[in-house]
Write a protein that holds these residues in place. Structure first.
Motif, PDB file in Angstrom:
ATOM      1  N   ALA A 126      -7.138   9.470   3.298  1.00 35.86           N
ATOM      2  CA  ALA A 126      -6.570   8.669   4.681  1.00 35.86           C
ATOM      3  C   ALA A 126      -7.377   7.307   4.734  1.00 35.86           C
ATOM      4  O   ALA A 126      -6.742   6.435   5.307  1.00 35.86           O
ATOM      5  N   VAL A 127      -8.657   7.373   4.232  1.00 31.65           N
ATOM      6  CA  VAL A 127      -9.496   6.209   4.262  1.00 31.65           C
ATOM      7  C   VAL A 127      -8.860   5.047   3.450  1.00 31.65           C
ATOM      8  O   VAL A 127      -8.518   3.781   3.746  1.00 31.65           O
ATOM      9  N   ALA A 128      -8.287   5.578   2.198  1.00 35.16           N
ATOM     10  CA  ALA A 128      -7.793   4.743   1.474  1.00 35.16           C
ATOM     11  C   ALA A 128      -6.237   4.087   2.109  1.00 35.16           C
ATOM     12  O   ALA A 128      -5.860   2.914   1.798  1.00 35.16           O
ATOM     13  N   ILE A 129      -5.586   5.126   2.509  1.00 42.34           N
ATOM     14  CA  ILE A 129      -4.188   4.335   3.124  1.00 42.34           C
ATOM     15  C   ILE A 129      -4.639   3.533   4.420  1.00 42.34           C
ATOM     16  O   ILE A 129      -3.709   2.601   4.405  1.00 42.34           O
ATOM     17  N   ARG A 130      -5.470   3.629   5.187  1.00 43.84           N
ATOM     18  CA  ARG A 130      -5.923   2.785   6.073  1.00 43.84           C
ATOM     19  C   ARG A 130      -6.290   1.390   5.607  1.00 43.84           C
ATOM     20  O   ARG A 130      -6.064   0.658   5.983  1.00 43.84           O
ATOM     21  N   THR A 131      -7.154   1.473   4.650  1.00 44.18           N
ATOM     22  CA  THR A 131      -7.693   0.367   4.037  1.00 44.18           C
ATOM     23  C   THR A 131      -6.475  -0.571   3.361  1.00 44.18           C
ATOM     24  O   THR A 131      -6.371  -1.708   3.243  1.00 44.18           O
ATOM     25  N   ALA A 132      -5.585   0.078   2.559  1.00 41.93           N
ATOM     26  CA  ALA A 132      -4.429  -0.496   2.277  1.00 41.93           C
ATOM     27  C   ALA A 132      -3.639  -1.420   3.448  1.00 41.93           C
ATOM     28  O   ALA A 132      -2.983  -2.245   3.383  1.00 41.93           O
ATOM     29  N   THR A 133      -3.473  -0.603   4.474  1.00 35.95           N
ATOM     30  CA  THR A 133      -2.831  -1.246   5.545  1.00 35.95           C
ATOM     31  C   THR A 133      -3.621  -2.472   6.166  1.00 35.95           C
ATOM     32  O   THR A 133      -2.934  -3.239   6.615  1.00 35.95           O
ATOM     33  N   GLN A 134      -4.994  -2.273   6.091  1.00 35.11           N
ATOM     34  CA  GLN A 134      -5.828  -3.493   6.766  1.00 35.11           C
ATOM     35  C   GLN A 134      -5.485  -4.478   5.813  1.00 35.11           C
ATOM     36  O   GLN A 134      -5.456  -5.663   5.977  1.00 35.11           O
ATOM     37  N   LEU A 135      -5.533  -4.255   4.270  1.00 34.01           N
ATOM     38  CA  LEU A 135      -5.553  -5.319   3.437  1.00 34.01           C
ATOM     39  C   LEU A 135      -3.962  -6.187   3.273  1.00 34.01           C
ATOM     40  O   LEU A 135      -3.927  -7.203   3.340  1.00 34.01           O
ATOM     41  N   GLY A 136      -3.149  -5.284   3.781  1.00 33.80           N
ATOM     42  CA  GLY A 136      -1.736  -5.752   3.930  1.00 33.80           C
ATOM     43  C   GLY A 136      -1.785  -6.758   4.986  1.00 33.80           C
ATOM     44  O   GLY A 136      -1.121  -7.859   5.024  1.00 33.80           O
ATOM     45  N   LYS A 137      -2.357  -6.235   5.946  1.00 32.36           N
ATOM     46  CA  LYS A 137      -2.571  -7.241   7.358  1.00 32.36           C
ATOM     47  C   LYS A 137      -3.353  -8.492   7.051  1.00 32.36           C
ATOM     48  O   LYS A 137      -2.780  -9.445   7.314  1.00 32.36           O
ATOM     49  N   GLU A 138      -4.349  -8.455   6.335  1.00 32.47           N
ATOM     50  CA  GLU A 138      -5.293  -9.543   5.763  1.00 32.47           C
ATOM     51  C   GLU A 138      -4.416 -10.581   5.015  1.00 32.47           C
ATOM     52  O   GLU A 138      -4.650 -11.670   5.078  1.00 32.47           O
ATOM     53  N   VAL A 139      -3.756 -10.055   4.281  1.00 36.87           N
ATOM     54  CA  VAL A 139      -2.775 -10.937   3.179  1.00 36.87           C
ATOM     55  C   VAL A 139      -1.670 -11.659   4.202  1.00 36.87           C
ATOM     56  O   VAL A 139      -1.313 -12.792   3.536  1.00 36.87           O
ATOM     57  N   GLY A 140      -1.240 -11.105   5.307  1.00 36.32           N
ATOM     58  CA  GLY A 140      -0.372 -11.528   6.103  1.00 36.32           C
ATOM     59  C   GLY A 140       0.981 -10.942   5.873  1.00 36.32           C
ATOM     60  O   GLY A 140       2.226 -11.412   6.322  1.00 36.32           O
ATOM     61  N   TRP A 141       1.242 -10.001   5.124  1.00 36.95           N
ATOM     62  CA  TRP A 141       2.574  -9.416   4.965  1.00 36.95           C
ATOM     63  C   TRP A 141       3.027  -8.501   6.269  1.00 36.95           C
ATOM     64  O   TRP A 141       2.414  -7.913   6.754  1.00 36.95           O
ATOM     65  N   ARG A 142       4.356  -8.829   6.464  1.00 39.31           N
ATOM     66  CA  ARG A 142       4.720  -8.181   7.645  1.00 39.31           C
ATOM     67  C   ARG A 142       5.758  -6.973   7.686  1.00 39.31           C
ATOM     68  O   ARG A 142       6.048  -6.363   8.507  1.00 39.31           O
ATOM     69  N   LYS A 143       6.140  -6.686   6.255  1.00 44.51           N
ATOM     70  CA  LYS A 143       6.669  -5.579   6.187  1.00 44.51           C
ATOM     71  C   LYS A 143       6.163  -4.646   4.987  1.00 44.51           C
ATOM     72  O   LYS A 143       6.142  -5.370   3.846  1.00 44.51           O
ATOM     73  N   LEU A 144       5.666  -3.574   5.138  1.00 46.11           N
ATOM     74  CA  LEU A 144       5.107  -2.721   4.202  1.00 46.11           C
ATOM     75  C   LEU A 144       5.693  -1.095   4.001  1.00 46.11           C
ATOM     76  O   LEU A 144       6.070  -0.906   4.876  1.00 46.11           O
ATOM     77  N   GLU A 145       5.636  -0.931   2.757  1.00 43.82           N
ATOM     78  CA  GLU A 145       5.715   0.459   2.777  1.00 43.82           C
ATOM     79  C   GLU A 145       4.366   0.993   1.837  1.00 43.82           C
ATOM     80  O   GLU A 145       4.192   0.461   0.933  1.00 43.82           O
TER      81      GLU A 145
END
Length: 181
Positions: free
Chosen positions: A96-115
């Motif tokens: 769960a922490v890995a998934i949250r971290t991936a979400t945070q990293l996607g936000k930091e990069v500035g991506w607006r659409k994630l899977e």
């Protein structure tokens, strides 16, 4: 203690697999090809960034490792992260922490659409349904709901282990000394 953790993880994965097979049988699927149901990696639709995650635990080394790989619709690897922590963790919680971290990293990069894909079905089910009985995930899920407000689109899905090549990266991470980007 290590044997108990391994046995619990194996039991959890077996139950997830058994449940998935039962669900497939109930929906009338007669034959499953390698590309169906997340058994192999497939690129996302154009404009979406696909992030695969996995976690590994070594009770011998007292470490957890997280592997995160982001690709685009052209199948290009854009970013890869490895995160090693010197601690023991419960498998589902570390996933769960890995998934949250991936979400945070996607936000930091500035991506607006994630899977975001993980091979931990129990955590994905907690994220995608409103009925999660695991209280240890509650804070993480709350964080992810707040993070989700940033994105135009943010989906979470299960991928079978054989389709999630990041599992090798997570295991490799256990041997690292530092965070790698």
């Amino acid at each position: 203690m290590e044997k108990i953790t391994i046995v619990r993880k194996a039991q959890q994965e077996w139950m997830e697999f058994k449940k998935a097979v039962e669900l497939e049988g109930r929906t009338g699927i007669a034959e499953i090809t390698p590309n169906q149901h997340g058994r192999s990696w497939r690129p996302p639709i154009e404009g979406v960034y696909l992030i695969n995650t996995d976690a590994a635990i070594s009770s011998q080394m007292i470490r957890t490792g997280k592997g995160i790989v982001a690709r685009n619709w052209k199948e290009e690897i854009l970013k890869a992260w490895t995160i090693m922590e010197e601690k023991i963790g419960e498998p589902g919680l570390v996933e769960a922490v890995a998934i949250r971290t991936a979400t945070q990293l996607g936000k930091e990069v500035g991506w607006r659409k994630l899977e975001i894909q993980s091979d931990c079905k129990s955590v994905i089910d907690c994220i995608t349904t409103d009925s999660c009985n695991n209280c240890s995930y509650a804070i993480i899920l709350e964080d992810m709901q707040k993070l989700g407000e940033f994105f135009d689109q943010c989906n979470f899905s299960f991928i079978y282990r054989e389709g999630n090549e990041v599992c090798r990266l997570a295991k490799f991470t256990l041997n690292l000394v530092n965070y790698v980007y």
